[in-house]
Design a protein around this motif. Structure first.
Motif, PDB file in Angstrom:
ATOM      1  N   PHE A  76       0.867  -1.176   0.000  1.00 47.68           N
ATOM      2  CA  PHE A  76       0.000   0.000   0.000  1.00 47.68           C
ATOM      3  C   PHE A  76       0.901   1.222   0.000  1.00 47.68           C
ATOM      4  CE2 PHE A  76      -2.330   3.366   2.222  1.00 47.68           C
ATOM      5  CZ  PHE A  76      -3.488   3.416   1.453  1.00 47.68           C
ATOM      6  N   GLU A  77       0.817   2.018  -1.069  1.00 39.52           N
ATOM      7  CA  GLU A  77       1.747   3.145  -1.255  1.00 39.52           C
ATOM      8  C   GLU A  77       3.192   2.668  -1.097  1.00 39.52           C
ATOM      9  OE1 GLU A  77       0.220   5.910   1.661  1.00 39.52           O
ATOM     10  OE2 GLU A  77      -1.008   6.927   0.161  1.00 39.52           O
ATOM     11  N   GLU A  78       3.467   1.488  -1.672  1.00 49.35           N
ATOM     12  CA  GLU A  78       4.807   0.870  -1.709  1.00 49.35           C
ATOM     13  C   GLU A  78       5.294   0.372  -0.351  1.00 49.35           C
ATOM     14  OE1 GLU A  78       7.767   2.917  -4.020  1.00 49.35           O
ATOM     15  OE2 GLU A  78       6.293   3.661  -5.448  1.00 49.35           O
ATOM     16  N   ASN A  79       4.446   0.430   0.684  1.00 49.92           N
ATOM     17  CA  ASN A  79       4.795  -0.137   1.996  1.00 49.92           C
ATOM     18  C   ASN A  79       4.103  -1.487   2.152  1.00 49.92           C
ATOM     19  OD1 ASN A  79       6.232   2.240   2.950  1.00 49.92           O
ATOM     20  ND2 ASN A  79       4.228   3.226   3.050  1.00 49.92           N
ATOM     21  N   ASN A  80       4.872  -2.501   2.529  1.00 48.95           N
ATOM     22  CA  ASN A  80       4.306  -3.847   2.675  1.00 48.95           C
ATOM     23  C   ASN A  80       3.568  -3.958   4.013  1.00 48.95           C
ATOM     24  OD1 ASN A  80       3.664  -6.535   2.530  1.00 48.95           O
ATOM     25  ND2 ASN A  80       5.739  -7.249   2.139  1.00 48.95           N
ATOM     26  N   ILE A  81       2.230  -4.054   3.928  1.00 44.36           N
ATOM     27  CA  ILE A  81       1.416  -4.105   5.157  1.00 44.36           C
ATOM     28  C   ILE A  81       0.984  -5.529   5.509  1.00 44.36           C
ATOM     29  CG2 ILE A  81       0.563  -1.739   4.820  1.00 44.36           C
ATOM     30  CD1 ILE A  81      -2.124  -3.006   3.893  1.00 44.36           C
ATOM     31  N   ALA A  82       1.484  -6.512   4.760  1.00 47.80           N
ATOM     32  CA  ALA A  82       1.002  -7.893   4.930  1.00 47.80           C
ATOM     33  C   ALA A  82       1.302  -8.473   6.304  1.00 47.80           C
ATOM     34  CB  ALA A  82       1.593  -8.793   3.838  1.00 47.80           C
ATOM     35  N   LYS A  83       2.444  -8.119   6.865  1.00 45.66           N
ATOM     36  CA  LYS A  83       2.854  -8.755   8.123  1.00 45.66           C
ATOM     37  C   LYS A  83       2.763  -7.823   9.337  1.00 45.66           C
ATOM     38  CE  LYS A  83       4.123 -12.735   6.256  1.00 45.66           C
ATOM     39  NZ  LYS A  83       3.567 -12.554   4.923  1.00 45.66           N
ATOM     40  N   LEU A  84       2.159  -6.661   9.151  1.00 43.23           N
ATOM     41  CA  LEU A  84       2.063  -5.714  10.264  1.00 43.23           C
ATOM     42  C   LEU A  84       1.072  -6.201  11.324  1.00 43.23           C
ATOM     43  CD1 LEU A  84       2.016  -2.222   8.469  1.00 43.23           C
ATOM     44  CD2 LEU A  84       3.976  -3.468   9.387  1.00 43.23           C
ATOM     45  N   ARG A  85       1.388  -5.912  12.583  1.00 40.94           N
ATOM     46  CA  ARG A  85       0.456  -6.234  13.670  1.00 40.94           C
ATOM     47  C   ARG A  85      -0.658  -5.189  13.705  1.00 40.94           C
ATOM     48  NH1 ARG A  85       5.482  -7.012  16.544  1.00 40.94           N
ATOM     49  NH2 ARG A  85       5.926  -9.243  16.754  1.00 40.94           N
ATOM     50  N   LYS A  86      -1.708  -5.481  14.494  1.00 43.07           N
ATOM     51  CA  LYS A  86      -2.870  -4.582  14.562  1.00 43.07           C
ATOM     52  C   LYS A  86      -2.475  -3.169  14.990  1.00 43.07           C
ATOM     53  CE  LYS A  86      -5.967  -7.649  13.383  1.00 43.07           C
ATOM     54  NZ  LYS A  86      -6.578  -7.562  12.056  1.00 43.07           N
ATOM     55  N   LYS A  87      -1.565  -3.061  15.970  1.00 41.42           N
ATOM     56  CA  LYS A  87      -1.132  -1.733  16.428  1.00 41.42           C
ATOM     57  C   LYS A  87      -0.401  -0.977  15.329  1.00 41.42           C
ATOM     58  CE  LYS A  87      -0.787  -2.403  21.440  1.00 41.42           C
ATOM     59  NZ  LYS A  87       0.136  -2.461  22.608  1.00 41.42           N
ATOM     60  N   GLN A  88       0.426  -1.716  14.568  1.00 43.06           N
ATOM     61  CA  GLN A  88       1.170  -1.090  13.466  1.00 43.06           C
ATOM     62  C   GLN A  88       0.245  -0.690  12.312  1.00 43.06           C
ATOM     63  OE1 GLN A  88       3.735  -4.588  13.106  1.00 43.06           O
ATOM     64  NE2 GLN A  88       5.534  -3.308  13.540  1.00 43.06           N
ATOM     65  N   MET A  89      -0.891  -1.391  12.210  1.00 45.57           N
ATOM     66  CA  MET A  89      -1.846  -1.129  11.130  1.00 45.57           C
ATOM     67  C   MET A  89      -2.686   0.106  11.381  1.00 45.57           C
ATOM     68  SD  MET A  89      -1.919  -2.841   8.328  1.00 45.57           S
ATOM     69  CE  MET A  89      -3.566  -2.356   7.789  1.00 45.57           C
ATOM     70  N   LYS A  90      -2.679   0.632  12.615  1.00 54.32           N
ATOM     71  CA  LYS A  90      -3.602   1.725  12.965  1.00 54.32           C
ATOM     72  C   LYS A  90      -3.462   2.927  12.023  1.00 54.32           C
ATOM     73  CE  LYS A  90      -5.399   4.594  16.662  1.00 54.32           C
ATOM     74  NZ  LYS A  90      -5.301   5.071  18.039  1.00 54.32           N
ATOM     75  N   GLN A  91      -2.226   3.273  11.658  1.00 55.20           N
ATOM     76  CA  GLN A  91      -2.018   4.426  10.771  1.00 55.20           C
ATOM     77  C   GLN A  91      -2.598   4.174   9.374  1.00 55.20           C
ATOM     78  OE1 GLN A  91       2.077   4.994   9.368  1.00 55.20           O
ATOM     79  NE2 GLN A  91       2.648   3.134  10.482  1.00 55.20           N
ATOM     80  N   TYR A  92      -2.737   2.884   8.998  1.00 57.76           N
ATOM     81  CA  TYR A  92      -3.267   2.557   7.666  1.00 57.76           C
ATOM     82  C   TYR A  92      -4.785   2.416   7.670  1.00 57.76           C
ATOM     83  CZ  TYR A  92       1.574   1.743   6.338  1.00 57.76           C
ATOM     84  OH  TYR A  92       2.912   1.911   6.085  1.00 57.76           O
ATOM     85  N   TYR A  93      -5.363   2.075   8.825  1.00 57.98           N
ATOM     86  CA  TYR A  93      -6.828   1.919   8.882  1.00 57.98           C
ATOM     87  C   TYR A  93      -7.541   3.233   8.563  1.00 57.98           C
ATOM     88  CZ  TYR A  93      -6.450  -2.782  10.886  1.00 57.98           C
ATOM     89  OH  TYR A  93      -6.191  -4.120  11.066  1.00 57.98           O
ATOM     90  N   LYS A  94      -6.887   4.348   8.832  1.00 55.53           N
ATOM     91  CA  LYS A  94      -7.468   5.647   8.470  1.00 55.53           C
ATOM     92  C   LYS A  94      -7.567   5.790   6.953  1.00 55.53           C
ATOM     93  CE  LYS A  94      -6.657  10.630   8.835  1.00 55.53           C
ATOM     94  NZ  LYS A  94      -5.784  11.702   9.333  1.00 55.53           N
ATOM     95  N   LYS A  95      -6.587   5.223   6.242  1.00 54.04           N
ATOM     96  CA  LYS A  95      -6.514   5.351   4.776  1.00 54.04           C
ATOM     97  C   LYS A  95      -7.235   4.228   4.050  1.00 54.04           C
ATOM     98  CE  LYS A  95      -1.943   7.541   5.031  1.00 54.04           C
ATOM     99  NZ  LYS A  95      -0.555   7.478   4.528  1.00 54.04           N
ATOM    100  N   ILE A  96      -7.533   3.138   4.766  1.00 55.58           N
ATOM    101  CA  ILE A  96      -8.159   1.960   4.153  1.00 55.58           C
ATOM    102  C   ILE A  96      -9.473   1.684   4.884  1.00 55.58           C
ATOM    103  CG2 ILE A  96      -7.913  -0.500   3.688  1.00 55.58           C
ATOM    104  CD1 ILE A  96      -4.859  -0.085   3.788  1.00 55.58           C
ATOM    105  N   GLN A  97     -10.591   1.788   4.186  1.00 58.30           N
ATOM    106  CA  GLN A  97     -11.901   1.594   4.815  1.00 58.30           C
ATOM    107  C   GLN A  97     -12.732   0.572   4.030  1.00 58.30           C
ATOM    108  OE1 GLN A  97     -13.298   2.875   7.673  1.00 58.30           O
ATOM    109  NE2 GLN A  97     -11.361   3.827   8.223  1.00 58.30           N
ATOM    110  N   THR A  98     -13.828   0.117   4.646  1.00 58.12           N
ATOM    111  CA  THR A  98     -14.658  -0.925   4.037  1.00 58.12           C
ATOM    112  C   THR A  98     -16.137  -0.553   4.103  1.00 58.12           C
ATOM    113  OG1 THR A  98     -13.069  -2.617   4.740  1.00 58.12           O
ATOM    114  CG2 THR A  98     -15.248  -3.391   4.102  1.00 58.12           C
ATOM    115  N   ILE A  99     -16.845  -0.801   2.997  1.00 58.62           N
ATOM    116  CA  ILE A  99     -18.311  -0.741   2.980  1.00 58.62           C
ATOM    117  C   ILE A  99     -18.783  -2.188   2.891  1.00 58.62           C
ATOM    118  CG2 ILE A  99     -20.362   0.065   1.745  1.00 58.62           C
ATOM    119  CD1 ILE A  99     -18.469   2.255   0.505  1.00 58.62           C
ATOM    120  N   PHE A 100     -19.543  -2.634   3.887  1.00 58.69           N
ATOM    121  CA  PHE A 100     -19.898  -4.048   3.988  1.00 58.69           C
ATOM    122  C   PHE A 100     -21.189  -4.372   3.229  1.00 58.69           C
ATOM    123  CE2 PHE A 100     -17.219  -3.230   7.691  1.00 58.69           C
ATOM    124  CZ  PHE A 100     -16.323  -4.290   7.609  1.00 58.69           C
TER     125      PHE A 100
END
Length: 324
Positions: A76-100
């Protein structure tokens, strides 16, 4: 492939397996996503189609890290987010959202509209109470609801209105990427077009990038710039939506497109139906070689032995099939 800085999300050899206990002695796995690679350009809508159970929603939820990754990479934006923990993902959750898919089950019934939309604002922005209230009012206006709706609860709305609340919640943090996980399949047909048009307007206004997962092939053609066709955990064809619908290459894509209902009965009789026969195999026991060979009318001996590699046929049109 587009220029590197045009690509917002790139997925490489992504796998998501779910463990299943098989008897007493050994574990087995449902291979929901099995070696998927593709990319999504910034500002585009990438459609994802396929039969129920092919892994579309699981792929979307793995990319947004709602599911942990078994193996593979998600850039995501050239940063590999595949192995990040939930705490590390927090900065990306703002940029990545879901409509269910289900607007009712995705909203907490004990929270009113203000509280539902305010939750991500509190978590991901530094807005104060007054600024959050103003933002919620603006968001409700953007999705076609009224300011007076803030104090109401989900059960007081129709399915279409609940989905609008879900959309307002998803765009509240000004995300770059939104997973639209079958956002219209639970809605009345008369409401579906309104919601899709609204999503398109929001995309233009906010510069959003969508992964649009759906069963409705006609709607995917309408909204998507490019479309990927998924079968049994793997993507078998990707192309510009117009090209893919006019000139489908993979036998599975041809079968899917021939299932689109034709309103004119005369044209429907004249059309060359390419109906997919048989049942989709179990994702716990994926066939060797090309995973579609057990249902393919054009299967050759090589299809059952060797997995086809992706080949580019024309501009931006990729297919994994031994016929090419």
């Amino acid at each position: 492939m587009g220029k590197k800085n045009d690509i917002l999300i790139e997925v490489k050899d992504l796998k998501k397996y779910f463990p299943v206990k098989n008897g007493i002695t050994k574990n087995n796995f449902i291979k929901a996503v099995d070696g998927v690679s593709f990319y999504i350009r910034r500002g585009e809508t990438f459609g994802l189609v396929g039969e129920s159970g092919c892994g579309k929603s699981t792929l979307g939820r793995t990319i947004t890290r709602l599911y942990d990754v078994t193996s593979g990479d998600i850039f995501f934006e050239e940063n590999n987010i595949a192995k990040l923990r939930k705490k590390q993902m927090k900065q990306y959750y703002k940029k990545i959202q879901t409509i269910f898919q289900d607007p009712y089950s995705s909203l907490n019934p004990y929270m009113n509209v203000k509280e539902l939309i305010e939750e991500p604002l509190t978590l991901h922005t530094g807005l104060n109470k007054l600024e959050r209230k103003e933002k919620i009012e603006n968001l409700l206006e953007m999705v076609g609801l009224k300011k007076d709706d803030m104090d109401k609860f989900p059960h007081e709305f129709s399915g279409g209105q609940c989905q609008r609340i879900g959309i307002a919640r998803a765009i509240s943090t000004n995300p770059d990427f939104v997973l639209c996980d079958e956002p219209i399949s639970a809605l009345d047909v008369s409401i579906q077009a309104q919601v899709v048009n609204m999503l398109e307007d929001l995309q233009k206004e906010m510069g959003l990038t969508y992964l649009f997962v759906a069963h409705d092939l006609s709607m995917v053609k309408h909204i998507s710039d490019r479309t990927g066709v998924m079968y049994l955990g793997s993507i078998v064809e990707v192309g510009k939506s117009d090209d893919l619908y006019k000139n489908p290459l993979h036998p599975y894509t041809k079968g899917l497109l021939s299932s689109i209902p034709i309103a004119d009965p005369i044209k429907a009789r004249q059309s060359n139906l390419n109906i997919i026969k048989g049942d989709i195999p179990s994702p716990m026991n994926i066939p060797s070689g090309c995973r579609f060979h057990t249902r393919c009318p054009y299967a050759k001996p090589i299809c059952s032995k060797v997995q086809p590699i992706e080949k580019e046929i024309g501009t931006d049109h990729i297919v994994a099939c031994h016929l090419y």
